[in-house]
Write a protein that holds these residues in place. Structure first.
Motif: not given
Ligand SMILES: [Zn+2]
Lengths: 227, 343
Positions: A73-74, A76-78, A80-82, A84-86, A204-205, A208
């Motif tokens: 999860r660490i 994947l969260t990183t 996915k969120t990076m 998504w942000s970019l 992206l979403h 999992v």
């Protein structure tokens, strides 16, 4: 293509930066230390050393499991969120396939596995061209080894946890088993990046973790429903 | 003219995946909460591993919804704030790593926030703080009286020695076989019942602002057990009303006494149990005619949300606090130390 690859799915923590298809930097540790504290500083360092800005990235690759639930999860969260942000795609690569690729030139089958306690392993079986022979699964190592025995071909076993299962491997597979030295047993993040370069990114979403196992509470609940 | 300041915040300490944006410390722009309550209902409580799994599925979806709702982009944000603790470690980790990733990707400042500081600051989205103030924090994990002499400073003058008020509610609800979550169910039943049973009130030693609810919880369970043995019918409405009367009596009496002793200008009620109708009514009655102004936030700001983290995070950001890339989830984060941390 510029790719950042991340793997925190097991004890190994790996970060790689690929610039225009070439490996520009790779950072790997294999220690029991907190991925959540160490991942972003490692990314920051590799990006700085390779003179890359986050906005230079075209894609993010991540090992999506199986492995430690929290570790997966660490990462994947990183990732996915990076991504998504970019506004760039993220591609998940199997943590087992990432290890299997270390045996990509082996003539025979390649079997990566992670210990999953109580005699269980997360594993899968790959052919030398890295196509899948047996789907990834959470299985008793003993049963799995008997399945491998029936193939009657050499099997390269790759795992950080080889010591936990070595006795059983040798007992059941005998000469069929090939056990390489330590540096071949862990996934390299640059390989994760190169696998991800060739994969078609999904939404992206929807990316999992691949836990290969339902939570204990849910398993118990399902058991009770059947009663 | 000074430009507007925007803080985007993430909160994932328990079973809500929440993202919010706050403008200029006190104006709520958007507040998105994805609740998992339906998923945990069948287990009769929050299962940490399942909470963490939901958080990672919901995180980027919730972030996107917040930006769309605000009609803004990450480039408009001045800083990213996130709950670093306390809470469920696996759940916190998703929020913390998501916040770090946004901050890194967009090269924005990052601020860690204490969950309880957030609950208190939820009230500042409704009304400006006047110091000194006291906050009665009541939730599933917390029951404490917090004194604030200025922004960002937290002094705990009383706290629970055993169960949190919300925990006692949940346990009593389970004994009454009420569906999860039990707190609101008891509150609802209590409205229909009467205080027919004289349950104990734990005042503790003179002058103490600490709380204790485990004795009360046991008294309720024992009383129900005895009734069952004797084949005596106790109306659940009356049990709920009697239990709730004991809880809110102790909470409101101690809150008023503390408010008078410390001469505070405001008494702020914070945390999930602040949504409790019985508690709201008791406090309103107690503080009527008091010099201290009683502030209870609207329901959507009582339960866990990210707007409160943005509100507290904005103050921390403007006070110069910055988290590094090594920010981690801290399930046991201490409120007083958090307030006194170095910039
Ligand atoms: Zn809370």
């Amino acid at each position: 293509m510029n790719v950042l690859a991340i793997d925190t799915s097991n004890y190994v923590m790996g970060v790689a930066v690929i610039r225009d298809g070439a490996v520009a930097g790779e950072y790997v540790t294999n220690i029991k230390k907190n991925h959540s504290i160490r991942l972003m500083p490692a990314i920051d360092q590799v990006m700085k050393e390779t003179s890359m800005m986050p906005s230079d990235l075209d894609r993010i690759a991540v090992a999506h499991g199986p492995g430690s639930y929290t570790g997966v999860r660490i990462g994947l969260t990183t990732a996915k969120t990076m991504a998504w942000s970019l506004g760039i795609p993220v591609v998940g690569v199997s943590s087992l396939e990432a290890v299997a690729r270390q045996g990509a030139f082996f003539q025979g089958y390649v079997c990566p596995f992670f210990d999953a306690r109580r005699g269980l392993v997360y594993t899968g079986l790959y052919r030398s061209d890295m196509t899948i022979e047996k789907d990834e699964t959470n299985v008793l190592m003993e049963d799995w080894l008997h399945q491998l025995k029936e193939l009657d071909e050499p099997v390269l076993l790759l795992s950080q946890d080889i010591a936990v299962h070595e006795e059983k491997i040798v007992e059941i597979l005998g000469d069929q088993a090939v056990l390489p030295k330590a540096p071949y047993h862990y996934a390299r993040p640059a390989i994760i990046a190169s696998v991800a370069e060739e994969k078609e990114p999904g939404p992206l979403h929807d990316l999992v973790p691949n836990y290969l196992r339902i939570p204990e509470a849910e398993a118990k609940w399902l058991e009770q429903q059947e009663k | 003219m000074k430009e507007d300041q925007y803080i985007l915040a993430i909160e994932t300490s328990c079973d809500e995946t929440a993202v919010a944006i706050v403008r200029n410390e006190t104006e709520l722009v958007t507040n998105i909460v994805a609740s998992q309550i339906e998923s945990h209902k069948r287990f009769g409580g929050v299962v940490p591993e399942i909470a963490s799994r939901h958080h990672i599925e919901q995180m980027t979806i919730t972030l996107e919804e917040a930006l769309e709702d605000a009609g803004m982009t990450l480039d408009d944000m001045d800083a990213i704030a996130v709950t670093e603790g306390p809470g469920l470690v696996g759940a916190l980790l998703v929020g913390v790593n998501a916040a770090k990733s946004i901050a890194f990707a967009k090269q924005k400042p990052l601020v860690g926030v204490h969950h309880i500081a957030g609950h208190i600051y939820a009230n500042r989205l409704e009304k400006e703080f006047e110091f000194p103030l006291l906050s009665l924090v009541v939730s599933g994990g917390h029951t404490e009286l917090v004194l604030m002499r200025e922004h960002g400073s937290f002094e705990i003058i009383g706290e629970t020695r055993d169960d949190a008020a919300g925990e006692a509610y949940d346990k009593v609800a389970r004994t009454l076989k009420l569906p999860y979550p039990g707190g609101p169910q008891i509150d609802r039943l209590a409205q229909e019942g009467e205080e027919t049973i004289d349950f104990p009130r734990a005042w503790l030693e003179d002058g103490s602002y600490d709380f204790s609810f485990s004795g009360l919880k046991s008294a309720v369970i024992n009383r129900l057990h005895k009734a069952k043995q004797r084949d005596e019918h106790l109306k659940p409405e009356d049990v709920a009303a009697s239990f709730q009367a004991s809880v809110v009596d102790v909470l409101s009496t101690k809150a008023l006494r503390a408010a008078e002793e410390y001469g505070v200008k405001q008494m702020i009620v914070a945390g999930g149990v602040a949504a409790n109708k019985g508690l709201r009514a008791a406090l309103q009655e107690k503080f009527e005619g008091s010099e201290t102004e009683l502030l209870i936030p609207p329901l959507h700001l009582c339960t866990d949300n990210a707007a409160m983290i943005a509100a507290a995070g904005a103050v921390a950001y403007n006070q110069g606090h910055r988290a590094g890339w090594d920010l981690n989830a801290n399930p046991g984060l201490d409120l007083e130390l958090f307030g006194g941390r170095k910039k």
